[in-house]
Design an enzyme around this catalytic site. Structure first.
Site, PDB file in Angstrom:
ATOM      1  N   ARG A 143      39.521  32.290  42.057  1.00 43.22           N
ATOM      2  CA  ARG A 143      40.501  31.290  41.667  1.00 43.22           C
ATOM      3  C   ARG A 143      41.310  31.866  40.506  1.00 43.22           C
ATOM      4  O   ARG A 143      40.822  32.710  39.757  1.00 43.22           O
ATOM      5  CB  ARG A 143      39.827  29.994  41.231  1.00 43.22           C
ATOM      6  CG  ARG A 143      38.965  29.348  42.321  1.00 43.22           C
ATOM      7  CD  ARG A 143      38.247  28.115  41.798  1.00 43.22           C
ATOM      8  NE  ARG A 143      37.457  27.472  42.844  1.00 43.22           N
ATOM      9  CZ  ARG A 143      36.181  27.766  43.110  1.00 43.22           C
ATOM     10  NH1 ARG A 143      35.561  28.700  42.396  1.00 43.22           N
ATOM     11  NH2 ARG A 143      35.530  27.140  44.076  1.00 43.22           N
ATOM     12  N   HIS A 233      46.159  30.723  45.112  1.00 43.92           N
ATOM     13  CA  HIS A 233      45.046  30.233  45.925  1.00 43.92           C
ATOM     14  C   HIS A 233      45.181  30.665  47.376  1.00 43.92           C
ATOM     15  O   HIS A 233      44.184  30.742  48.102  1.00 43.92           O
ATOM     16  CB  HIS A 233      44.958  28.710  45.834  1.00 43.92           C
ATOM     17  CG  HIS A 233      43.554  28.198  45.905  1.00 43.92           C
ATOM     18  ND1 HIS A 233      42.632  28.370  44.892  1.00 43.92           N
ATOM     19  CD2 HIS A 233      42.894  27.529  46.894  1.00 43.92           C
ATOM     20  CE1 HIS A 233      41.485  27.826  45.245  1.00 43.92           C
ATOM     21  NE2 HIS A 233      41.613  27.320  46.455  1.00 43.92           N
ATOM     22  N   ARG A 236      43.143  33.668  47.845  1.00 48.01           N
ATOM     23  CA  ARG A 236      41.718  33.329  47.997  1.00 48.01           C
ATOM     24  C   ARG A 236      41.446  32.890  49.429  1.00 48.01           C
ATOM     25  O   ARG A 236      40.445  33.294  50.030  1.00 48.01           O
ATOM     26  CB  ARG A 236      41.358  32.229  46.999  1.00 48.01           C
ATOM     27  CG  ARG A 236      39.925  31.705  47.084  1.00 48.01           C
ATOM     28  CD  ARG A 236      39.664  30.726  45.949  1.00 48.01           C
ATOM     29  NE  ARG A 236      38.526  29.881  46.186  1.00 48.01           N
ATOM     30  CZ  ARG A 236      37.271  30.206  45.905  1.00 48.01           C
ATOM     31  NH1 ARG A 236      36.992  31.387  45.371  1.00 48.01           N
ATOM     32  NH2 ARG A 236      36.276  29.359  46.129  1.00 48.01           N
ATOM     33  N   TYR A 268      37.486  28.692  57.712  1.00 44.59           N
ATOM     34  CA  TYR A 268      38.384  29.848  57.749  1.00 44.59           C
ATOM     35  C   TYR A 268      38.208  30.684  59.009  1.00 44.59           C
ATOM     36  O   TYR A 268      38.905  31.673  59.193  1.00 44.59           O
ATOM     37  CB  TYR A 268      38.145  30.728  56.518  1.00 44.59           C
ATOM     38  CG  TYR A 268      38.520  30.069  55.223  1.00 44.59           C
ATOM     39  CD1 TYR A 268      39.823  30.123  54.737  1.00 44.59           C
ATOM     40  CD2 TYR A 268      37.582  29.369  54.478  1.00 44.59           C
ATOM     41  CE1 TYR A 268      40.174  29.509  53.557  1.00 44.59           C
ATOM     42  CE2 TYR A 268      37.922  28.752  53.282  1.00 44.59           C
ATOM     43  CZ  TYR A 268      39.217  28.830  52.829  1.00 44.59           C
ATOM     44  OH  TYR A 268      39.565  28.218  51.658  1.00 44.59           O
TER      45      TYR A 268
END
Length: 283
Positions: A143, A233, A236, A268
């Site tokens: 992050r 982000h 990430r 994901y």
């Protein structure tokens, strides 16, 4: 007999006492975000939290402007504070418990960049310091706040690369392997041997601010021809998505990113084009 010292909390309002108890022990960034949302709600209702009704909460939510995700986040902050107040008996009833919203559509896939997009962002960055910032966000899956807070005290050298001890969301610390090539890049940026030296420094060698890191990513995305909505982000997200696509076990991705649930990590996973269950069945 020893004289009893008056508590400092005796001079603050019940609402402020609730806020302090609710936010005790959480990260600085979380404190800022939750306090900002709760203060905005308190300013709108113009009454103590003990007098807040479900109508107040519903009407405030209806009055909010902005993106749906932002409005939902603000509501979640206030609901969290009200629920805490009920648990510690500073509030008589949790009025937020009755306010439920339909689950919003999962748009995660819209925020995942292709590998070639990420590599183009990195390759077009000419500054070694800024390039290292992008590579830390992507390769370590940090992050933006975790990256800015990382110091050499948190880094341990290994035969190949190293290990970053990352203090993350929920006050949890996780160990993230640092690839050898990235470790070498970071070492080249180190200006002194003090343990509190930032791993990814700002332009003056000091701590990189969140706003500066945010601008850095935005400019890199712009040079690569990517949408204005791209943020740190997204890198990430890309870490998790690309790692899973390239065969990384889900539990490894979970540990690296610090997901509390494996279900978060498996969001994901993607179905490859032309792939489906029929390809794995006889018939």
């Amino acid at each position: 007999m020893a004289k009893r010292v008056a508590s400092k909390s005796s001079n603050i309002s019940d609402d402020e006492r609730l806020m302090q108890l609710w936010l005790h022990g959480v990260s600085q960034n979380t404190v800022k975000a939750y306090r900002r949302d709760m203060e905005a709600f308190r300013s709108w209702v113009v009454k103590p939290l003990v007098e807040v009704t479900l109508d107040d909460l519903q009407n405030w939510y209806t009055s909010l402007d902005g993106a749906d995700a932002t409005r939902r986040r603000k509501l979640a902050s206030v609901k969290s504070g009200l629920a805490f107040g009920t648990r510690v008996r500073l509030l008589p009833v949790d009025v937020g418990a009755a306010l439920r919203l339909e689950r919003e559509r999962d748009t995660l896939n819209e925020r995942i960049l292709l590998e070639e997009d990420v590599l183009r962002m990195i390759d077009r960055e000419q500054s070694p310091r800024k390039r290292a910032c992008l590579r830390v966000l992507y390769l370590l899956g940090l992050r933006i706040s975790e990256m800015c807070a990382l110091t050499w005290r948190n880094m341990t050298r290994r035969q190949q690369g190293g290990i970053a001890s990352v203090f993350g969301k929920g006050g949890k610390t996780r160990s993230v392997p640092v690839p050898a090539k990235l470790w070498k890049e970071l070492m080249a940026l180190r200006v002194d041997n003090r343990p509190d030296t930032p791993v990814v420094p700002g332009h003056d060698g000091g701590k990189l601010s969140l706003s500066a890191a945010h601008r850095l990513v935005k400019r890199a995305a712009g040079r690569a021809g990517l949408p204005d909505s791209v943020s740190a982000h997204w890198l990430r997200h890309a870490n998790a998505s690309h790692a899973l696509d390239n065969g990384a076990p889900a539990h490894v991705v979970q540990a690296t990113l610090g997901h509390a649930s494996l279900a978060t990590t498996t969001r994901y996973s993607h179905v490859r084009e032309g792939d489906g269950t029929g390809n794995y069945l006889k018939g």
